[in-house]
Design a protein around this motif. Structure first.
Motif, mmCIF file in Angstrom:
data_model
loop_
_atom_site.group_PDB
_atom_site.id
_atom_site.type_symbol
_atom_site.label_atom_id
_atom_site.label_comp_id
_atom_site.label_asym_id
_atom_site.label_seq_id
_atom_site.Cartn_x
_atom_site.Cartn_y
_atom_site.Cartn_z
ATOM 1 N N GLY A 21 33.587 49.337 -2.219
ATOM 2 C CA GLY A 21 31.759 49.088 -2.236
ATOM 3 C C GLY A 21 30.906 48.708 -1.876
ATOM 4 O O GLY A 21 30.713 48.404 -0.542
ATOM 5 N N ASN A 22 29.710 48.961 -2.441
ATOM 6 C CA ASN A 22 28.086 48.629 -2.288
ATOM 7 C C ASN A 22 28.017 47.378 -3.375
ATOM 8 O O ASN A 22 27.300 47.762 -4.086
ATOM 9 N N PRO A 23 27.982 46.547 -2.784
ATOM 10 C CA PRO A 23 27.183 45.723 -3.834
ATOM 11 C C PRO A 23 25.852 45.502 -3.781
ATOM 12 O O PRO A 23 25.959 44.824 -5.288
ATOM 13 N N GLU A 24 25.280 46.589 -3.339
ATOM 14 C CA GLU A 24 23.958 46.391 -4.149
ATOM 15 C C GLU A 24 23.791 47.412 -4.926
ATOM 16 O O GLU A 24 22.523 47.444 -5.850
ATOM 17 N N ARG A 25 24.588 48.464 -5.054
ATOM 18 C CA ARG A 25 23.955 49.409 -6.020
ATOM 19 C C ARG A 25 25.413 49.128 -7.548
ATOM 20 O O ARG A 25 25.472 49.796 -8.275
ATOM 21 N N ASP A 26 26.795 48.918 -6.974
ATOM 22 C CA ASP A 26 27.827 48.866 -7.782
ATOM 23 C C ASP A 26 27.770 48.195 -8.147
ATOM 24 O O ASP A 26 27.582 46.488 -8.217
ATOM 25 N N VAL A 27 28.724 47.876 -9.587
ATOM 26 C CA VAL A 27 28.840 47.415 -10.711
ATOM 27 C C VAL A 27 30.537 46.470 -10.436
ATOM 28 O O VAL A 27 31.711 47.130 -10.519
ATOM 29 N N PRO A 50 31.678 34.472 -3.270
ATOM 30 C CA PRO A 50 30.585 33.979 -3.559
ATOM 31 C C PRO A 50 29.455 34.556 -3.416
ATOM 32 O O PRO A 50 29.065 33.821 -4.658
ATOM 33 N N GLY A 51 28.384 35.697 -3.093
ATOM 34 C CA GLY A 51 27.793 36.371 -3.511
ATOM 35 C C GLY A 51 27.800 37.516 -4.392
ATOM 36 O O GLY A 51 26.989 38.006 -4.805
ATOM 37 N N ILE A 52 28.765 37.750 -5.068
ATOM 38 C CA ILE A 52 28.734 38.818 -5.646
ATOM 39 C C ILE A 52 28.993 38.585 -6.524
ATOM 40 O O ILE A 52 29.442 37.548 -7.904
ATOM 41 N N ALA A 53 28.117 39.795 -7.685
ATOM 42 C CA ALA A 53 27.240 39.194 -8.955
ATOM 43 C C ALA A 53 28.418 39.588 -10.294
ATOM 44 O O ALA A 53 28.157 41.081 -10.259
ATOM 45 N N PHE A 54 29.796 39.560 -10.188
ATOM 46 C CA PHE A 54 31.107 39.960 -11.071
ATOM 47 C C PHE A 54 30.292 39.603 -12.289
ATOM 48 O O PHE A 54 30.171 39.405 -13.163
ATOM 49 N N TYR A 127 26.533 50.800 -19.187
ATOM 50 C CA TYR A 127 26.990 51.413 -17.043
ATOM 51 C C TYR A 127 27.518 52.946 -16.949
ATOM 52 O O TYR A 127 27.893 52.911 -15.103
ATOM 53 N N ALA A 128 26.705 53.773 -17.928
ATOM 54 C CA ALA A 128 26.962 54.629 -17.309
ATOM 55 C C ALA A 128 26.499 55.927 -15.777
ATOM 56 O O ALA A 128 25.126 55.536 -16.468
ATOM 57 N N GLY A 129 27.240 55.890 -15.472
ATOM 58 C CA GLY A 129 26.979 57.444 -14.135
ATOM 59 C C GLY A 129 27.265 56.489 -12.936
ATOM 60 O O GLY A 129 26.324 56.534 -11.757
ATOM 61 N N ILE A 130 27.113 54.517 -12.979
ATOM 62 C CA ILE A 130 27.112 53.494 -12.013
ATOM 63 C C ILE A 130 28.314 53.872 -11.714
ATOM 64 O O ILE A 130 29.869 53.693 -12.579
ATOM 65 N N GLN A 131 28.878 53.588 -10.876
ATOM 66 C CA GLN A 131 29.893 53.087 -9.913
ATOM 67 C C GLN A 131 30.566 51.898 -10.173
ATOM 68 O O GLN A 131 29.854 50.992 -10.255
#
Length: 458
Positions: A21-27, A50-54, A127-131
């Motif tokens: 995925g894309n860390p800027e828009r995905d959850v 370390p930079g991913i907002a899990f 988070y409906a509608g978000i990848q």
């Protein structure tokens, strides 16, 4: 917490994993159970990315092992981020009561659905509608196990690509947040009364946390016929007046089956019933080199010798990776200090009944086996073994000098045996059991009918 050691462990993984995925828009979601696999996965993903907002999520059943909360607290410190904790409003025991005593089982897994999945789905609606990508801790050595899936969520299993196995998971925990103490008696996390626990795990619950065991037992519905078959057992300690921590299990003769009948303190017209019992001993050496036992307990029981051997073999394999939970420093210490014994014990059938419930109208957590039955079997096994252990003490210190500690031990053991007037059964046979070293591919075959959802037990 040794960060260099944790990074070294992660660097040794045999494969590689590409974040999707894309860390800027995905959850990116990482559900936590408080168990070993999901906890270690959160640590691994934090170090690799370390930079991913899990988003870390724990869904509470209200019947969790208390140590789970301590693990979550330590994990929050490591992650530097709070874990979202979800509670659906009613816990497991409240739902059992509200639903008329309907117990979850392998056939109807309503506990996972009602207490884990539905609250989690409700939380996900924001988070409906978000990848969305969800990371679960299914390991490389259990790759055939089925992961749970959710609508609009892509399930990822990084351990498979990384080659992470069970031993890797516990190495990570040992170097970071520690192994939860309940792993001293359990192989996976989950509710203290989880219907997917092995018999040995339930036996551990009975001995370590009898109040929680009784709470689970109170949920079972037994027919009058089955209820009276398994009365509560008066312990040898209660009747003899010897404190429980002074009681000892008998030691089998070295390197052979003993093959003798123990003394019986009373006679009965009823035929004896028997069961195989497995026990563990942790040995160590004192300052002068004398060997002593600092831990002993019953591991489990079985109607067959093959069955109890299998349970002890599984126990040994578990100990090798979770040694920290037993205050040991390494797997080699397990090999050096832990020994297993097998006994065949008997008592008259008018007082001892190791068989499971059979009458109509009985509903239990496990088909054909009840918590009351386990309490009865373990209670009688302890009574029989403690009596035989006391007889060993009498024989060991026979003829000791009157001014010695050994003489006092002999006299107190004789007095304890005389104080016991009830049936104490007999130890028919006993032996030491030498567990085999597990191989890297020695993972037990998984039967999905008896495995809880990963959201509960990873």
């Amino acid at each position: 917490m040794d960060m260099s050691e944790i990074r070294h462990i992660v660097s040794q993984f045999r494969g590689c994993y590409q974040l999707p995925g894309n860390p800027e828009r995905d959850v990116y979601l990482l559900p936590l159970s408080g168990g070993a696999d999901s906890t270690a996965l959160a640590i691994v993903m934090k170090l690799l990315y370390p930079g991913i907002a899990f988003e870390y999520i724990f869904t509470d059943t209200g019947a969790e092992e208390p140590e789970i909360y301590a693990t979550l607290n330590e994990l929050e410190k490591f992650l530097g981020k709070p874990i979202t904790r979800i509670f659906g409003g009613k816990g497991l025991y409240e739902l059992i009561e509200a639903w008329g005593g309907f117990l979850p089982s392998a056939r109807d897994r309503w506990c996972t659905r009602a207490l884990k999945l539905e609250p989690f789905r409700e939380w996900l609606t924001k988070y409906a509608g978000i990848q969305k990508y969800m990371f679960v801790g299914i390991r490389a050595d259990e790759s055939s196990r089925i992961a749970f899936t959710l609508d609009e969520v892509t399930t990822e299993m990084p351990y498979i690509d990384l080659g992470v196995r069970r031993e890797d998971v516990f190495r990570i925990l040992q170097a970071s947040v520690g192994i939860p103490r309940y792993y001293s008696r359990r192989v996976r996390s989950g509710c203290s009364c989880c219907p997917f626990q092995r018999r040995s795990e339930r036996a551990g619950l009975l001995q370590a946390k009898p109040i929680e065991f009784k709470r689970a037992m109170s949920c079972e519905k037994l027919s009058p016929e089955d209820a009276q078959r398994h009365p509560e057992v008066i312990s040898f300690s209660q009747e003899s007046g010897v404190a429980p921590n002074w009681m000892t299990l008998p030691l089998p003769a070295k390197d052979r089956m003993v093959g003798r009948a123990g003394r019986k303190d009373s006679l009965s017209l009823f035929a004896d019933k028997g069961v195989f019992v497995g026990a563990e001993f942790f040995f160590d050496s004192g300052l002068v080199g004398d060997e002593f036992i600092w831990h002993q307990r019953i591991v489990s029981y079985s109607s067959s010798l093959t069955g109890i051997k299998r349970q002890l073999q599984d126990r040994y394999k578990h100990l090798l990776t979770t040694f920290e939970a037993f205050h040991l420093d390494s797997a080699d210490e397990v090999r050096q200090k832990v020994r297993f014994a097998i006994y065949y014990v008997q008592a008259p059938s008018d007082v001892f009944d190791p068989d499971g419930p059979t009458a109509p109208g009985t509903y239990t957590w496990h088909a054909g086996e009840s918590f009351r039955q386990m309490e009865h079997v373990i209670g009688w096994s302890k009574r029989i073994l403690h009596a035989e252990g006391m007889r060993q003490q009498v024989a060991k210190y026979e003829g000791a000098k009157e001014t010695s500690w050994a003489f006092e031990q002999h006299e107190s053991s004789v007095a304890a045996l005389k104080a016991v007037v009830g049936e104490t059964g007999q130890v028919v046979d006993s032996m030491w059991f030498a567990a085999q070293e597990p191989t890297p591919d020695d993972e037990s075959e998984l039967d999905e009918r008896f495995m809880a959802c990963p959201l509960c037990q990873l």
